[in-house]
Scaffold this motif. Sequence first.
Motif, PDB file in Angstrom:
ATOM      1  N   LEU A 159       3.168   5.949  -2.965  1.00 39.07           N
ATOM      2  CA  LEU A 159       5.038   6.706  -3.287  1.00 39.07           C
ATOM      3  C   LEU A 159       4.378   6.691  -4.536  1.00 39.07           C
ATOM      4  O   LEU A 159       4.364   8.247  -5.259  1.00 39.07           O
ATOM      5  N   ILE A 160       4.159   6.132  -5.375  1.00 36.32           N
ATOM      6  CA  ILE A 160       3.793   5.709  -7.084  1.00 36.32           C
ATOM      7  C   ILE A 160       2.658   6.818  -7.443  1.00 36.32           C
ATOM      8  O   ILE A 160       3.125   7.276  -8.277  1.00 36.32           O
ATOM      9  N   THR A 161       1.835   7.085  -7.059  1.00 34.26           N
ATOM     10  CA  THR A 161       0.562   7.890  -7.029  1.00 34.26           C
ATOM     11  C   THR A 161       1.054   9.168  -6.827  1.00 34.26           C
ATOM     12  O   THR A 161       0.834  10.488  -7.597  1.00 34.26           O
ATOM     13  N   LEU A 162       2.222   9.620  -5.772  1.00 35.89           N
ATOM     14  CA  LEU A 162       2.033  11.160  -5.381  1.00 35.89           C
ATOM     15  C   LEU A 162       3.664  11.500  -6.721  1.00 35.89           C
ATOM     16  O   LEU A 162       3.528  12.336  -6.710  1.00 35.89           O
ATOM     17  N   LEU A 163       4.411  10.500  -6.367  1.00 39.13           N
ATOM     18  CA  LEU A 163       5.362  10.846  -7.676  1.00 39.13           C
ATOM     19  C   LEU A 163       5.127  11.188  -9.459  1.00 39.13           C
ATOM     20  O   LEU A 163       5.885  12.389  -9.773  1.00 39.13           O
ATOM     21  N   ASP A 164       3.830  10.547  -9.812  1.00 39.24           N
ATOM     22  CA  ASP A 164       3.180  10.317 -10.735  1.00 39.24           C
ATOM     23  C   ASP A 164       2.475  11.895 -10.866  1.00 39.24           C
ATOM     24  O   ASP A 164       2.648  12.484 -11.626  1.00 39.24           O
ATOM     25  N   VAL A 165       2.460  12.672  -9.267  1.00 43.33           N
ATOM     26  CA  VAL A 165       1.654  14.122  -9.317  1.00 43.33           C
ATOM     27  C   VAL A 165       3.443  15.466  -9.731  1.00 43.33           C
ATOM     28  O   VAL A 165       2.972  16.078 -10.336  1.00 43.33           O
ATOM     29  N   VAL A 166       3.936  14.882  -8.742  1.00 34.56           N
ATOM     30  CA  VAL A 166       5.084  15.731  -8.296  1.00 34.56           C
ATOM     31  C   VAL A 166       6.423  15.328  -9.784  1.00 34.56           C
ATOM     32  O   VAL A 166       6.661  16.090  -9.928  1.00 34.56           O
ATOM     33  N   LEU A 167       6.592  14.251 -10.342  1.00 34.26           N
ATOM     34  CA  LEU A 167       7.094  14.271 -11.359  1.00 34.26           C
ATOM     35  C   LEU A 167       7.369  13.103 -12.553  1.00 34.26           C
ATOM     36  O   LEU A 167       6.931  12.329 -12.516  1.00 34.26           O
ATOM     37  N   PRO A 168       5.902  14.128 -12.791  1.00 36.01           N
ATOM     38  CA  PRO A 168       4.701  13.249 -13.800  1.00 36.01           C
ATOM     39  C   PRO A 168       5.636  12.398 -15.365  1.00 36.01           C
ATOM     40  O   PRO A 168       6.856  12.879 -15.674  1.00 36.01           O
ATOM     41  N   LEU A 208       6.517   9.186   3.949  1.00 34.25           N
ATOM     42  CA  LEU A 208       5.723   7.388   3.019  1.00 34.25           C
ATOM     43  C   LEU A 208       7.099   6.266   3.307  1.00 34.25           C
ATOM     44  O   LEU A 208       6.993   5.670   2.960  1.00 34.25           O
ATOM     45  N   ASP A 209       7.951   7.016   2.158  1.00 33.46           N
ATOM     46  CA  ASP A 209       9.772   6.009   2.038  1.00 33.46           C
ATOM     47  C   ASP A 209      10.489   5.697   3.023  1.00 33.46           C
ATOM     48  O   ASP A 209      10.259   5.227   3.373  1.00 33.46           O
ATOM     49  N   ASP A 210      10.280   7.199   3.882  1.00 29.15           N
ATOM     50  CA  ASP A 210      10.757   6.466   5.387  1.00 29.15           C
ATOM     51  C   ASP A 210      10.237   5.467   5.987  1.00 29.15           C
ATOM     52  O   ASP A 210      10.681   4.049   6.650  1.00 29.15           O
ATOM     53  N   ASP A 211       8.895   5.251   6.056  1.00 26.41           N
ATOM     54  CA  ASP A 211       7.584   3.941   6.931  1.00 26.41           C
ATOM     55  C   ASP A 211       8.234   2.579   5.713  1.00 26.41           C
ATOM     56  O   ASP A 211       8.259   1.619   6.620  1.00 26.41           O
ATOM     57  N   ARG A 212       8.017   2.819   4.892  1.00 30.91           N
ATOM     58  CA  ARG A 212       8.369   1.817   3.709  1.00 30.91           C
ATOM     59  C   ARG A 212       9.582   1.202   4.118  1.00 30.91           C
ATOM     60  O   ARG A 212      10.493   0.018   4.009  1.00 30.91           O
ATOM     61  N   CYS A 213      10.674   1.672   4.194  1.00 27.51           N
ATOM     62  CA  CYS A 213      12.274   1.474   4.803  1.00 27.51           C
ATOM     63  C   CYS A 213      11.798   0.828   5.619  1.00 27.51           C
ATOM     64  O   CYS A 213      12.265  -0.868   6.168  1.00 27.51           O
ATOM     65  N   SER A 234       0.406  -0.964   0.083  1.00 22.07           N
ATOM     66  CA  SER A 234       0.033  -0.222   0.234  1.00 22.07           C
ATOM     67  C   SER A 234       0.769   1.279  -0.242  1.00 22.07           C
ATOM     68  O   SER A 234       0.408   1.920  -0.789  1.00 22.07           O
ATOM     69  N   SER A 235       1.790   1.002   1.194  1.00 20.72           N
ATOM     70  CA  SER A 235       2.141   2.188   0.421  1.00 20.72           C
ATOM     71  C   SER A 235       3.212   2.403  -0.577  1.00 20.72           C
ATOM     72  O   SER A 235       3.747   3.472  -1.010  1.00 20.72           O
ATOM     73  N   GLY A 255       7.925   6.085 -14.690  1.00 17.43           N
ATOM     74  CA  GLY A 255       7.778   4.602 -16.372  1.00 17.43           C
ATOM     75  C   GLY A 255       9.412   4.431 -16.759  1.00 17.43           C
ATOM     76  O   GLY A 255       9.565   4.229 -17.422  1.00 17.43           O
ATOM     77  N   LEU A 256      10.435   5.673 -15.635  1.00 12.94           N
ATOM     78  CA  LEU A 256      11.538   5.203 -16.778  1.00 12.94           C
ATOM     79  C   LEU A 256      12.945   4.396 -16.247  1.00 12.94           C
ATOM     80  O   LEU A 256      13.497   3.612 -16.889  1.00 12.94           O
ATOM     81  N   PHE A 257      11.734   3.181 -15.036  1.00 16.49           N
ATOM     82  CA  PHE A 257      12.639   2.355 -14.715  1.00 16.49           C
ATOM     83  C   PHE A 257      12.221   1.268 -14.311  1.00 16.49           C
ATOM     84  O   PHE A 257      10.843   1.428 -13.941  1.00 16.49           O
ATOM     85  N   HIS A 258      12.178  -0.144 -14.422  1.00 17.67           N
ATOM     86  CA  HIS A 258      11.261  -1.000 -14.507  1.00 17.67           C
ATOM     87  C   HIS A 258      10.902  -0.711 -13.043  1.00 17.67           C
ATOM     88  O   HIS A 258       9.813  -1.487 -12.528  1.00 17.67           O
ATOM     89  N   ASP A 259      11.473  -0.841 -11.755  1.00 18.72           N
ATOM     90  CA  ASP A 259      11.712  -0.601 -10.758  1.00 18.72           C
ATOM     91  C   ASP A 259      11.654  -0.027  -9.978  1.00 18.72           C
ATOM     92  O   ASP A 259      13.045   0.014  -9.246  1.00 18.72           O
ATOM     93  N   ILE A 260      11.089   1.584  -9.539  1.00 15.95           N
ATOM     94  CA  ILE A 260      11.809   1.985  -9.385  1.00 15.95           C
ATOM     95  C   ILE A 260      12.777   2.123  -7.560  1.00 15.95           C
ATOM     96  O   ILE A 260      13.258   2.810  -7.287  1.00 15.95           O
ATOM     97  N   PHE A 261      11.936   0.703  -6.723  1.00 14.92           N
ATOM     98  CA  PHE A 261      12.315   1.248  -5.892  1.00 14.92           C
ATOM     99  C   PHE A 261      13.401   0.048  -5.426  1.00 14.92           C
ATOM    100  O   PHE A 261      14.646  -0.512  -4.383  1.00 14.92           O
TER     101      PHE A 261
END
Length: 523
Positions: A190-199, A278-283, A185-186, A203-209
Amino acid sequence: MATRFRSRTRRSGRFLTVAKPSGSLHPRVQKVGPEHFGIVAVDCAKARSKWMLADFYGRILIEPTVVEHNKRGFDSAIAQIRRARESHALGDIIVAIERTGIYHLPVKRVFSSNSFETRIVHPLTTRQYRLPADPGNKTDDTDLLAIHRATTNGFGLIEPQLDEVHGPLRLLARYRRTLVRKNASSRNQLITLLDVVLPGYTGLFHDIFNNPAALAIARTVTSAAEVQALGVDGLAQVLKTLEVRSQRRTLEQILAWTKGIENTADYAAMSNTIIVSLDDDRCARLQQIGMMEQKMAGLLARTPYVVLLSIPGIGVVTAGEFAGEMGPIANYASDQAITGRAGIYPSRYQSDKVDRCDGPLVRRANRSLRGVILLIADNLLLINRFFQGLKMRWQAEGMDYRDMCVHAAKRFCRIAFQMVAGRQVFRHPSCQKRDAILRKLTCFHVDHGTSMAQVLTDLQAAIDHIPKSEHTPEAKSLFDAMQPRNRRQQTGLRRLGEILPGVLAKVGVTAVELSSKGENDLT
C-alpha cells in the motif's frame, strides 16, 4: 543471529551415554534380546509412505513396502506387522518415522492409535546416517536403512505430547504470526502504491494506517490535483459522508502538501482500485488477527503461563505465543532445558588444546521457540525497568545489542521457569511492583471487544493458576478498575462492573453493603 559469550568452565559428565535420553533403547533391547526387538522404519510422503520391519541387529523381516494413506492401506500394514511379530517372536516393537513437514502426522496418529510406540527421526539425522553407507544414492530404500541405523543409535526420539490446551494454542499462535506477516506485506504494498499515486503523502503522518481520515482520503482521491480541487471543505464533506472524524488542521496539512505536487501518475484510477482492494484485505486480516488473539487469550488463561503477565513488558499475545511453543512446563527439567531446546547457547569447536566456545548461536534449534524468546527479550529491554538497567550496564561495557538480547533471553528463561513451574508471580529486588494479571487480561479483552461472558470465563480460569497469596492484590487492582475516574471512562468501567463482582468473590472478596457515605470496602 551471531553473538559472543564469555568463556565459561564446562560442567563435566555431560555425556552419560551415546544415545540421546529421549531416544535410548538399550534397557528394552536387553530385556527381550536384540533379535527379538523389532523396529518399523517409515519414510513418509504426501499420499503414500514406504516402510520396513527389521530387528535390532538389522536383519530385515519385512521388505520395504509401500502403504497408501487410507484406511485400507494402514490396516494392511498393521496386520502384516502383527503377523510378523508372532512368527518371529518379537517381544517388543517401536515405529520410527522420519519427520516430513506435516505428512508424517497421519502415519504417526495411526500407529499410536493402534498401541505402537512411535518415535521421530529428524531428516538431517537420516541424511547423516545415509551418506556413509550410500553416498550419492538417495532412494526411499536407502532412507529406510538410514532411519533404522539412526534409531538403533538413539536418534529415534520420543516427542512430548501436547494437551488439549497447548496444542491448539500453538496452532493459533503460528497462524496469527502468519497473518501478521501477510498484513505487513500488504502495508508495504500500500505504501509503495501510495508513493506512486500521491508522492510524499504517507510522509505527512507518523503512521497513515493509524490515521483514519488520512487513509480514507487516500482511498477516495486519485491525484493531488483532485485533493486541491476539493479544498478543505470538500475533504471535510467526503469524510463526513464516509462517517470518518477529522480535525481541520489535518485537512489543511494535506491541502498544503498538494502545492508541491504537479504531475499525475499514469493509470491513477486503476492504481486507486488496487489500493482500495489491498486496504480491504488488510482490514479483513486485522479482524482475523483480533479473533485469533481473543482465542489465544482464552487458552492462555487455562495454562500456568498466565502468571507471566505479572512481568512488566509481557503482554497477552507474547505470553500466549511463548506458552504455545513451550508446551507443558512439566516437559522441562530446568531453565537450561528451555535454552537448550531453543538453541540459545553458543556453538563450540574444541580439538586438543583449541577450544572456541564463543561462536554464534547454534544453527540447529527450535527456531519458532527461539524467535518468541528473543522477541520477548527485545520487548523487556525496551519496556521493563529491571532489564533497562541491565541494558544501560551492558551498553557501558560496549556490548552489541544482539548480545544484549541473547543475555536478556537467558535471564528471562530462568525467571519464566521459576514462575511457571513454581506457580509464582513476578518478584525481583530491582522492581518495585509487578503488573496485575487479571487487570491486564481484562483490559486486553475490553480493547478487543470480547463478550462479557467470555471475559468472565477467562478470568475465572486464570484465577486457578494465580497463587492464593496474590489474590488480595489482584482483587484490589480489579476493584480499582471498577471505579470511574472521569466522564469519558465511566461507561466502559460500568460495563466491567457487570462481571467483576463475581471474579472478586472468587479471589476472596465478599460483597458488602455500602456505608452511608458511599464508601466501598474491599473487606
